[in-house]
Design a protein around this motif. Structure first.
Motif, PDB file in Angstrom:
ATOM      1  N   UNK A  42       0.720  -1.194  -0.031  1.00  0.00           N
ATOM      2  CA  UNK A  42       0.080  -0.090  -0.067  1.00  0.00           C
ATOM      3  C   UNK A  42       0.800   1.289   0.210  1.00  0.00           C
ATOM      4  N   UNK A  43       1.989   1.112   0.689  1.00  0.00           N
ATOM      5  CA  UNK A  43       3.002   2.417   1.091  1.00  0.00           C
ATOM      6  C   UNK A  43       3.317   2.459  -0.693  1.00  0.00           C
ATOM      7  N   UNK A  44       3.896   1.351  -1.261  1.00  0.00           N
ATOM      8  CA  UNK A  44       4.612   1.674  -2.541  1.00  0.00           C
ATOM      9  C   UNK A  44       3.390   2.246  -3.567  1.00  0.00           C
ATOM     10  N   UNK A  45       2.269   1.643  -3.354  1.00  0.00           N
ATOM     11  CA  UNK A  45       1.416   2.385  -4.271  1.00  0.00           C
ATOM     12  C   UNK A  45       0.875   3.578  -4.181  1.00  0.00           C
ATOM     13  N   UNK A  97       3.464  10.282  -7.005  1.00  0.00           N
ATOM     14  CA  UNK A  97       4.490  10.637  -7.905  1.00  0.00           C
ATOM     15  C   UNK A  97       3.866  10.993  -9.243  1.00  0.00           C
ATOM     16  N   UNK A  98       2.943  10.121  -9.698  1.00  0.00           N
ATOM     17  CA  UNK A  98       2.233  10.247 -10.731  1.00  0.00           C
ATOM     18  C   UNK A  98       1.154  11.421 -10.784  1.00  0.00           C
ATOM     19  N   UNK A 131       1.822  18.793 -15.516  1.00  0.00           N
ATOM     20  CA  UNK A 131       1.619  18.857 -16.910  1.00  0.00           C
ATOM     21  C   UNK A 131       0.357  19.414 -17.251  1.00  0.00           C
ATOM     22  N   UNK A 132      -0.720  19.079 -16.400  1.00  0.00           N
ATOM     23  CA  UNK A 132      -2.156  19.586 -16.699  1.00  0.00           C
ATOM     24  C   UNK A 132      -2.029  21.000 -17.289  1.00  0.00           C
TER      25      UNK A 132
END
Length: 314
Positions: A15-18, A24-25, A32-33
């Motif tokens: 869960x932490x990695x996700x 980050x994404x 970028x938006x």
């Protein structure tokens, strides 16, 4: 009980990695938006809208009517359009080598150590950042056909001219003025590019060539140009895009004259779209321009790729 704790710990790590990946994404898309929004608003939508418009008889006054490929056929058979293509290609063929040659000469001079070269560099680069209105209005006054036009005044004073002349009266003279102003105006960026590339060349290369008896010209051909190859090709692509977008100089100086001899593709698009208000035909002209410029860009990209592969194989 221990196994259950270990399983829960692994789930928590996943869960932490996700969460980190998602954060980050989202952060990247957040940056970028705004750019993506304006890109879609000012680039994608006008391009799509212009493509649709090119299939219509579209004017500012009156109703629109679908006519299919009629705009493209009429432009293909329009001698004035092909004359503007010829004029634009001629301008590119003459101006691009001239800009690159002059920029290279001054970059080589500025590479050497001598007093006051910084001021000369500023003089070359600063016109690049001036607006077209200020620059071209000043040059139009310089090229004025009136006796008090700056160029006519001083040339008659020193005896090179017996009387004031019109600098845009003949095609050759008009193109000479347009090309001369263009070289002066935009060569500063090329000078900076070449100067940066020259300073990256190892001095040992030149020292070894001197020991082998190579002269200045041989050193330039066999050392300077190969080291600057990629920069030169980048500048060629940039200059091609600028040359095919020539408009301001023609609009301010000649209005496409005399007799259409300085009419370029962009100026012809302006005439059809804004003066005649034939927006559908103007949109079709823009797509012809896109195909021509894209073709030149592909040729340059092919040459650049081949050059890089050849350098890697050496």
């Amino acid at each position: 009980m221990v196994e259950k704790t270990e399983v829960l710990t692994e789930k928590q790590l996943k869960k932490l990695r996700l969460k980190r990946i998602l954060k980050r994404e989202l952060g990247a898309w957040g940056f970028l938006l705004p750019h993506f929004f304006f890109f879609v608003l000012f680039i994608v939508i006008p391009v799509v809208y212009g493509f649709v418009m090119s299939f219509y008889r579209w004017t500012l006054l009156g109703s629109t009517r679908f006519i299919g490929l009629d705009n493209y056929v009429r432009i293909w058979n329009d001698s004035r359009f092909w004359q503007s293509v010829k004029n634009t290609v001629m301008f590119a063929v003459i101006s691009i080598p001239l800009i690159m040659a002059v920029s290279m000469i001054f970059a080589l001079l500025l590479k050497e150590k001598w007093y006051g070269k910084l001021w000369l560099l500023v003089a070359f680069v600063s016109p690049t950042f001036f607006s077209s209105v200020g620059v071209l209005t000043t040059w139009r006054w310089i090229f004025s056909s009136a006796p008090n036009g700056l160029l006519n005044y001083y040339l008659t004073k020193i005896g090179l001219l017996s009387q004031p002349i019109s600098w845009f009266e003949t095609p050759a003279r008009a193109w000479a003025c347009i090309i001369g102003v263009t070289v002066w105006w935009i060569m500063g960026f090329s000078v900076l590019l070449y100067l940066g590339a020259l300073q990256r060349i190892p001095p040992e290369q030149y020292e070894a060539a001197k020991i082998d008896g190579a002269g200045p010209w041989a050193r330039f051909i066999h050392i300077t140009l190969p080291w600057m190859r990629n920069v030169l090709f980048f500048d060629v692509v940039r200059q091609v895009l600028l040359a095919f977008g020539l408009f301001d100089q023609v609009y301010f100086f000649t209005g496409g004259g005399p007799a259409g001899s300085t009419r370029t593709m962009v100026y012809y698009l302006y005439m059809v779209g804004f003066e005649r208000q034939q927006l559908g035909r103007a949109a079709a002209i823009s797509w012809y321009m896109f195909i021509i410029i894209f073709g030149f860009a592909l040729i340059n990209l092919f040459i650049l790729t081949k050059s890089i592969r050849g350098a890697e194989g050496e």
